[in-house]
Design a protein around this motif. Structure first.
Motif, short mmCIF file in Angstrom:
data_model
loop_
_atom_site.label_atom_id
_atom_site.label_comp_id
_atom_site.label_asym_id
_atom_site.label_seq_id
_atom_site.Cartn_x
_atom_site.Cartn_y
_atom_site.Cartn_z
N GLU A 625 0.82 -1.21 0.00
CA GLU A 625 0.00 0.00 0.00
C GLU A 625 0.86 1.26 0.00
N MET A 626 0.24 2.35 -0.40
CA MET A 626 0.92 3.65 -0.37
C MET A 626 0.87 4.21 1.04
N PRO A 627 2.01 4.64 1.58
CA PRO A 627 2.03 5.14 2.95
C PRO A 627 1.14 6.38 3.13
N LYS A 628 0.33 6.34 4.16
CA LYS A 628 -0.56 7.48 4.41
C LYS A 628 0.21 8.73 4.80
N ILE A 629 1.43 8.53 5.31
CA ILE A 629 2.21 9.66 5.79
C ILE A 629 2.64 10.60 4.66
N ILE A 630 2.51 10.14 3.41
CA ILE A 630 2.82 11.01 2.27
C ILE A 630 1.93 12.25 2.29
N GLY A 631 0.77 12.13 2.91
CA GLY A 631 -0.13 13.27 3.01
C GLY A 631 0.45 14.44 3.78
N ARG A 632 1.55 14.23 4.47
CA ARG A 632 2.19 15.32 5.20
C ARG A 632 3.12 16.15 4.31
N LEU A 633 3.44 15.67 3.13
CA LEU A 633 4.40 16.36 2.25
C LEU A 633 3.66 17.44 1.47
N LYS A 634 3.27 18.48 2.16
CA LYS A 634 2.31 19.43 1.63
C LYS A 634 2.87 20.36 0.57
N SER A 635 4.17 20.37 0.36
CA SER A 635 4.71 21.24 -0.70
C SER A 635 4.79 20.52 -2.03
N LEU A 636 4.40 19.25 -2.10
CA LEU A 636 4.50 18.48 -3.34
C LEU A 636 3.71 19.12 -4.48
N LYS A 637 4.38 19.24 -5.63
CA LYS A 637 3.72 19.66 -6.86
C LYS A 637 3.32 18.45 -7.70
N GLY A 638 4.14 17.40 -7.65
CA GLY A 638 3.86 16.23 -8.47
C GLY A 638 4.19 14.94 -7.74
N LEU A 639 3.35 13.92 -7.93
CA LEU A 639 3.54 12.62 -7.31
C LEU A 639 3.21 11.55 -8.34
N ASN A 640 4.19 10.67 -8.61
CA ASN A 640 4.01 9.64 -9.64
C ASN A 640 4.45 8.29 -9.10
N PHE A 641 3.46 7.41 -8.87
CA PHE A 641 3.70 6.02 -8.44
C PHE A 641 3.22 5.04 -9.51
N SER A 642 3.06 5.48 -10.74
CA SER A 642 2.46 4.63 -11.77
C SER A 642 3.38 3.47 -12.15
N HIS A 643 2.76 2.47 -12.81
CA HIS A 643 3.49 1.31 -13.33
C HIS A 643 4.29 0.59 -12.24
N ASN A 644 3.58 0.22 -11.17
CA ASN A 644 4.14 -0.62 -10.12
C ASN A 644 3.12 -1.72 -9.82
N ASN A 645 3.21 -2.32 -8.65
CA ASN A 645 2.26 -3.35 -8.24
C ASN A 645 1.63 -2.98 -6.90
N LEU A 646 1.29 -1.73 -6.75
CA LEU A 646 0.73 -1.24 -5.51
C LEU A 646 -0.72 -1.70 -5.35
N THR A 647 -1.08 -1.96 -4.11
CA THR A 647 -2.41 -2.48 -3.82
C THR A 647 -3.08 -1.63 -2.75
N SER A 648 -4.27 -2.05 -2.34
CA SER A 648 -5.06 -1.42 -1.28
C SER A 648 -5.66 -0.10 -1.75
N TYR A 649 -6.10 0.72 -0.80
CA TYR A 649 -6.83 1.94 -1.10
C TYR A 649 -5.89 3.10 -1.42
N ILE A 650 -6.49 4.12 -2.06
CA ILE A 650 -5.80 5.41 -2.18
C ILE A 650 -5.98 6.14 -0.86
N PRO A 651 -4.89 6.51 -0.17
CA PRO A 651 -5.05 7.15 1.14
C PRO A 651 -5.84 8.46 1.04
#
Length: 809
Positions: A625-651
């Protein structure tokens, strides 16, 4: 001395007329009656940087005989008291570079014996009072670098004795008063860096100017002929305006500085320029002039030190003429196709810029003999150069640019000589066809700050021995054929800010040893052969300043590194109003980077490494799963996790990424519903969730109303706009809470995660490109000129340091 006490001065002989304590480390405040001492005629307290407070507001009446008062370069502040008008004998007042504010008191106009008034470098506001026109004895008036507004008052025409008038670097508006050009004794007039408009007067009479500076205004129209017919004129600066037409004929030879750059001038260079035998500075950059570099026009300009004809249309008639005293030459962006032969004899040349032209063929051998003991800046980038790497024989070379050409062969070992190793700061050989291996000596250079070898055909491994105490700030080897593992000695590069090794054939594990670099802002290792899981950090606070990380297109596997995300302090909320447009520091080399932005690779020039923040882990083999703590990185302009084998919900915590402009989670195995919190992201422009296993209704509102089918295809259970499968009123159970207890831990530094985010306007790309254009070709020109002056000072110091290092060897 903690303060200046008039009582102690009273005990001195009554014959004391001069008190000069200039630059004497005085501190404290002035006592009230200091300006009223009856015998003192001269009081000089200038350059006492710890004198502070306001100027005493004491009415001296007839008790003061003060004629000369100098408080320059002190810390006095506040408004100038109205009692200044009681110093009836005052002839010379110097308040330069203090911290005074407010408007000029009207009482200043009553000091009718005043001959010298210097108020420059303060924060005075308002308009120049008409009462100043009563100072009919004044010969020297300097008000530059304040915040004065309004028009220049007509009462200044009363200054019939004035020789020096400086009103530059304020906000004066309106037309240039004709009366200023009729002052009979005026020799220096400086009105640059204001907001003056309109044309110059077509006729003047009796003008005896030696210096005229009107640069960085909005003046327009043609250049009147009288500008080139003043017999005493030595300095003429009209750059950064909107003048049109041709340059007039020069009738006298007194000019030694001529600056007409950044206008809209047309036509050819007048042949009468050959009369200017005293000319040392000629600046015509950024016009539409057609200039023939030929013997008849330039052979007599033996005293020329600075020549800038860049951004015009040049042609070279390579009949030999010499400019033996030339120090700086800039012919960039001028459409020339060959090296100018006249620089062969410029043995003292310090700076050479021939960039962005059509110069074809090999670099001539004689170039290595030009300025061998003086040349510190060479810029040949963006030409049509071919053949082998040019020989470097320059003893004190600091900056060498030859990027964007077609050079071939290996980087010669000659570059490793002791001279280059002790002086070279920037080496940019990018975008050529260089082959062979990277010389190992480059890792040993003591002062080299930028090594840019990207987009060549270099092979082999990266030099393995980066020495301790090195000065590397930017290492860019992107787009070569480099193999092997990343050397651990890169951890010795304690000043490193940008490391780009993308698009090579390197392998090995994730370079966790780089996490201790205190200044690293950019880490790019995409499109290599790195593999394995990333694991946990090896230091307490990893990557403290990292803002761009791109490890895409590798073979990393295992779960996403939650503990790394936890401590990416620089990616959390940043107050951009305080940070400002902080670029990477070098004055000549501007960091650039290829970044995946909203689905396309784009090159950003002059990276805004403080406010541009991205994470790209796409095209790997990450699971879980994608770590929920990424939600703390509030200055992010772009986030790309495509083309992997990630599972579970979108946080749902991703809804806290309020600066996010693109989010790509496509080609994974994500399930559950799209969190409604994502619909609140105000700047989200590109959104891709295609090829997952998402279900339920697509949120509506704001940015989600702009996304098309491509954002959601191959999610068979998704419904709602813009898909053809409509959404009914049924609701599903929301995904589990995404803020687990372990993810609520605060970093042990005490850095808070609760700061309120600051909105980012219309996106970083527009601001970045506009900033670059402003610096390269735009206004205000005076900022560029200030930067150039600072460059010259810094380079002089660097050159002197290089001399000293060479002398010790």
């Amino acid at each position: 001395m903690s303060s200046i006490r008039p009582n102690s001065l009273m005990n001195l002989s009554s014959s004391l007329t001069t008190l000069s304590l200039h630059d004497c480390y005085l501190r404290g405040k002035l006592e009230n009656n200091i300006l009223c001492l009856p015998s003192i005629q001269t009081l000089d307290l200038g350059f006492n940087f710890n004198l502070e407070g306001s100027l005493p507001n004491s009415n001296c009446n007839s008790s003061s005989s003060l004629k000369f008062l100098d408080l320059s370069s002190t810390m006095f502040s506040g408004e100038l008291p109205d009692s200044i008008g009681s110093l009836k004998s005052l002839k010379h007042l110097n308040l330069q570079d203090c911290h005074f504010t407010g408007s000029i008191p009207t009482s200043l106009g009553s000091l009718t014996q005043m001959t010298v008034l210097i108020l420059s470098g303060n924060n005075f506001t308002g308009s120049i009072l008409a009462s100043l026109g009563k100072l009919t004895q004044i010969t020297y008036l300097d008000l530059h670098a304040n915040n004065f507004i309004g028009s220049i008052p007509a009462s200044l025409e009363n200054f019939t004795q004035i020789t020096y008038l400086d009103l530059s670097s304020n906000s004066f508006r309106g037309l240039l008063p004709l009366s200023l050009l009729n002052l009979p004794n005026l020799s220096s007039l400086k009105l640059d860096n204001n907001q003056l408009v309109g044309p110059l007067p077509s006729h003047v009479s009796g003008l005896n100017l030696i210096e005229l500076s009107l640069s960085s205004n909005s003046l327009n129209g043609t250049l009147p002929s009288w500008l080139f017919s003043l017999p005493s004129l030595e300095m003429l600066s009209l750059d950064d305006n909107e003048f049109i037409g041709e340059i007039g004929e020069f009738k006298y030879n007194s000019l030694y500085s001529l600056d007409l750059g950044y206008n809209k001038l047309q036509g050819s260079m007048p042949r009468s320029i050959s009369r200017l035998v005293n000319l040392t500075y000629l600046y015509l950059s950024s016009n539409n002039l057609s200039i023939m570099l030929e013997f008849e026009m330039f052979s007599k300009l033996k005293n020329l030190h600075y020549l800038d004809l860049s951004l015009n249309l040049l042609s070279i008639n390579n009949v030999t003429f010499t400019l033996p005293n030339l120090l700086q030459l800039n012919l960039s962006s001028s459409n020339i196709s060959e090296f100018p032969i006249f620089i062969k004899t410029a043995t003292n040349l310090e700076s050479l810029d021939l960039s962005n032209n059509r110069i074809y063929g090999q670099v001539p051998r004689w170039l290595g003999d030009v300025g061998r003991n003086s040349l510190y800046y060479v810029d040949l980038r963006a030409n049509l150069l071919q053949g082998p790497f040019p020989t470097l024989n320059f003893r004190y070379l600091l900056y060498f640019f030859v990027s964007n050409n077609s050079l071939t062969g290996e980087i010669p070992f000659l570059i490793c000589n002791a001279t280059c190793a002790s002086s070279l700061l920037v080496l940019d050989l990018s975008h050529n066809n260089l082959s062979g291996m990277i010389p190992k000596c480059l890792a040993h250079f003591s002062v080299l700050s930028v090594l840019d070898l990207r987009m060549n055909n270099l092979r082999g491994t990266i030099p393995a021995t980066f020495a301790k105490g090195n000065n590397f700030r930017n290492i860019n080897l992107n787009g070569n054929q480099l193999e092997g593992q990343l050397p651990r000695s890169l951890a010795n590069c304690r000043n490193l800010e940008v490391l780009d090794l993308g698009n090579n054939k390197m392998n090995g594990a994730f370079p966790y040893w780089l996490e201790s670099l205190p200044k690293l802002r950019v880490l790019v290792i995409r499109s290599n052969r790195f593999q394995g899981s990333i694991g946990n950090p090896k230091t307490k606070f990893p990557f403290p300043n990292l803002r761009i990380i791109d490890i895409s297109n590798n073979q990393f596997n295992g779960p996403l590194p939650r503990k790394y995300f936890k401590y990416l302090k620089a990616m959390t909320n940043v107050d951009e109003s305080k940070v400002g447009l902080k670029y990477t520091r070098d004055m000549y080399y501007q960091d650039s980077l290829n970044v995946m932005i909203k689905g396309s690779y784009m090159e950003l020039v002059r990276i805004q490494t403080v406010i541009f923040t991205t994470i790209d882990f796409s095209n790997n083999r990450f699971i879980g799963e994608m770590p929920k703590i990424i939600g703390r990185l509030k200055s992010l302009k772009g986030l790309n996790f495509s083309h992997n084998n990630l599972t579970s919900y979108i946080p749902s915590s991703f809804g806290n990424l309020t600066n996010l402009e693109w989010l790509d989670l496509s080609f994974n195995k994500l399930s559950g519903e799209i969190p409604k919190q994502l619909a609140e992201l105000p700047w989200l422009e590109v959104f891709n969730l295609s090829y997952n296993q998402l279900t339920g209704c697509i949120p509506l509102g704001k940015q989600f109303n702009t996304f098309n089918n491509d954002s959601y295809i191959k999610n068979l259970e998704l419904r709602g706009f813009p898909l053809s499968r409509t959404c009914n009123n049924e609701t599903k159970q929301p995904p589990p809470s995404t803020l687990l207890k372990e993810d609520n831990l605060e970093p042990e530094t005490g850095f808070g995660w609760r700061a309120v985010s600051i909105g980012y306007g219309c996106g970083v790309i527009f601001g970045t490109l506009m900033g670059y254009l402003m610096f390269k070709i735009g206004k205000p020109k005076w900022i560029v000129r200030m930067v150039i002056l600072e460059q010259h000072i810094v380079l002089r110091r660097l050159k002197n340091n290089a001399h000293r290092r060479a002398g010790r060897q």
